[in-house]
Design a protein around this motif. Structure first.
Motif, short mmCIF file in Angstrom:
data_model
loop_
_atom_site.label_atom_id
_atom_site.label_comp_id
_atom_site.label_asym_id
_atom_site.label_seq_id
_atom_site.Cartn_x
_atom_site.Cartn_y
_atom_site.Cartn_z
N ARG A 44 -10.64 -1.17 -2.11
CA ARG A 44 -11.72 -1.90 -1.71
C ARG A 44 -12.74 -2.33 -2.79
O ARG A 44 -13.29 -3.51 -3.18
N THR B 281 0.72 -1.18 0.02
CA THR B 281 0.12 0.07 -0.06
C THR B 281 0.92 1.29 0.00
O THR B 281 0.62 2.12 -0.63
N HIS C 198 -8.20 4.16 -0.14
CA HIS C 198 -8.75 2.78 0.33
C HIS C 198 -9.88 2.35 -0.08
O HIS C 198 -10.28 1.28 -0.49
N SER D 289 -8.35 8.22 2.22
CA SER D 289 -9.65 7.48 2.22
C SER D 289 -9.94 7.20 0.97
O SER D 289 -10.82 6.12 0.56
#
Length: 90
Positions: free
Chosen positions: A67, A45, A63, A60
Protein backbone atom coordinates in the motif's frame (compact mmCIF):
# COMPACT_ATOMS: atom_id res chain seq x y z
CA UNK A 1 35.19 -7.56 3.78
CA UNK A 2 31.49 -7.94 4.58
CA UNK A 3 31.31 -4.35 5.82
CA UNK A 4 32.71 -3.15 2.50
CA UNK A 5 30.13 -5.18 0.59
CA UNK A 6 27.36 -3.66 2.71
CA UNK A 7 28.69 -0.15 2.05
CA UNK A 8 28.73 -0.81 -1.70
CA UNK A 9 25.16 -2.10 -1.54
CA UNK A 10 24.05 0.92 0.48
CA UNK A 11 25.69 3.23 -2.06
CA UNK A 12 23.91 1.49 -4.93
CA UNK A 13 20.58 1.69 -3.09
CA UNK A 14 21.18 5.40 -2.51
CA UNK A 15 22.02 5.93 -6.21
CA UNK A 16 18.76 4.22 -7.22
CA UNK A 17 16.71 6.13 -4.64
CA UNK A 18 15.90 2.96 -2.71
CA UNK A 19 17.39 4.35 0.50
CA UNK A 20 14.10 6.15 1.25
CA UNK A 21 12.27 2.81 1.48
CA UNK A 22 12.07 0.54 4.50
CA UNK A 23 13.63 -2.95 4.24
CA UNK A 24 10.38 -4.73 3.33
CA UNK A 25 9.60 -2.15 0.64
CA UNK A 26 13.12 -2.55 -0.80
CA UNK A 27 12.71 -6.31 -0.84
CA UNK A 28 9.34 -5.98 -2.61
CA UNK A 29 10.91 -3.79 -5.30
CA UNK A 30 13.76 -6.29 -5.79
CA UNK A 31 11.44 -9.31 -5.87
CA UNK A 32 9.00 -7.56 -8.21
CA UNK A 33 11.81 -6.61 -10.59
CA UNK A 34 13.19 -10.15 -10.63
CA UNK A 35 9.84 -11.88 -11.13
CA UNK A 36 8.63 -9.37 -13.74
CA UNK A 37 11.85 -9.81 -15.71
CA UNK A 38 11.17 -13.51 -16.03
CA UNK A 39 7.48 -13.33 -16.94
CA UNK A 40 7.24 -9.93 -18.70
CA UNK A 41 3.84 -9.30 -17.12
CA UNK A 42 2.39 -7.94 -13.91
CA UNK A 43 3.23 -9.93 -10.80
CA UNK A 44 0.63 -11.60 -8.60
CA UNK A 45 0.62 -11.09 -4.84
CA UNK A 46 1.10 -14.85 -4.42
CA UNK A 47 4.30 -14.72 -6.46
CA UNK A 48 5.66 -11.96 -4.22
CA UNK A 49 4.72 -13.87 -1.06
CA UNK A 50 6.56 -16.96 -2.32
CA UNK A 51 9.73 -15.10 -3.31
CA UNK A 52 12.81 -15.90 -1.20
CA UNK A 53 13.22 -12.26 -0.10
CA UNK A 54 9.64 -12.07 1.18
CA UNK A 55 8.65 -15.58 2.25
CA UNK A 56 9.33 -14.84 5.94
CA UNK A 57 7.54 -11.46 5.92
CA UNK A 58 4.15 -11.55 7.67
CA UNK A 59 1.23 -10.98 5.29
CA UNK A 60 0.13 -7.85 7.17
CA UNK A 61 3.59 -6.29 6.79
CA UNK A 62 3.74 -7.21 3.12
CA UNK A 63 0.33 -5.68 2.38
CA UNK A 64 1.14 -2.54 4.37
CA UNK A 65 4.37 -2.12 2.39
CA UNK A 66 2.54 -2.71 -0.90
CA UNK A 67 0.00 0.00 0.00
CA UNK A 68 2.84 2.39 0.83
CA UNK A 69 4.61 1.71 -2.46
CA UNK A 70 1.33 2.20 -4.36
CA UNK A 71 0.64 5.48 -2.57
CA UNK A 72 4.12 6.83 -3.30
CA UNK A 73 4.05 5.75 -6.94
CA UNK A 74 6.79 3.10 -6.90
CA UNK A 75 4.38 0.41 -8.09
CA UNK A 76 0.95 0.34 -9.69
CA UNK A 77 -1.83 -2.01 -10.66
CA UNK A 78 -2.21 -2.82 -14.35
CA UNK A 79 -4.95 -0.87 -16.08
CA UNK A 80 -8.36 -2.21 -15.17
CA UNK A 81 -7.17 -3.94 -11.96
CA UNK A 82 -7.50 -2.71 -8.40
CA UNK A 83 -5.79 -5.50 -6.49
CA UNK A 84 -3.79 -8.69 -6.76
CA UNK A 85 -1.43 -7.65 -9.57
CA UNK A 86 1.49 -5.24 -9.38
CA UNK A 87 4.04 -3.72 -11.72
CA UNK A 88 7.01 -1.42 -11.26
CA UNK A 89 6.57 2.21 -12.20
CA UNK A 90 10.07 3.56 -11.59
Amino acid sequence: MIAQLRQVLMGMERDLGLDVLNPVERDIICALAEIAEGCKTAVRTEQLCAHELLSAVPASSLHRALRGLLTRGWISHPEGRKAGLFMLVR
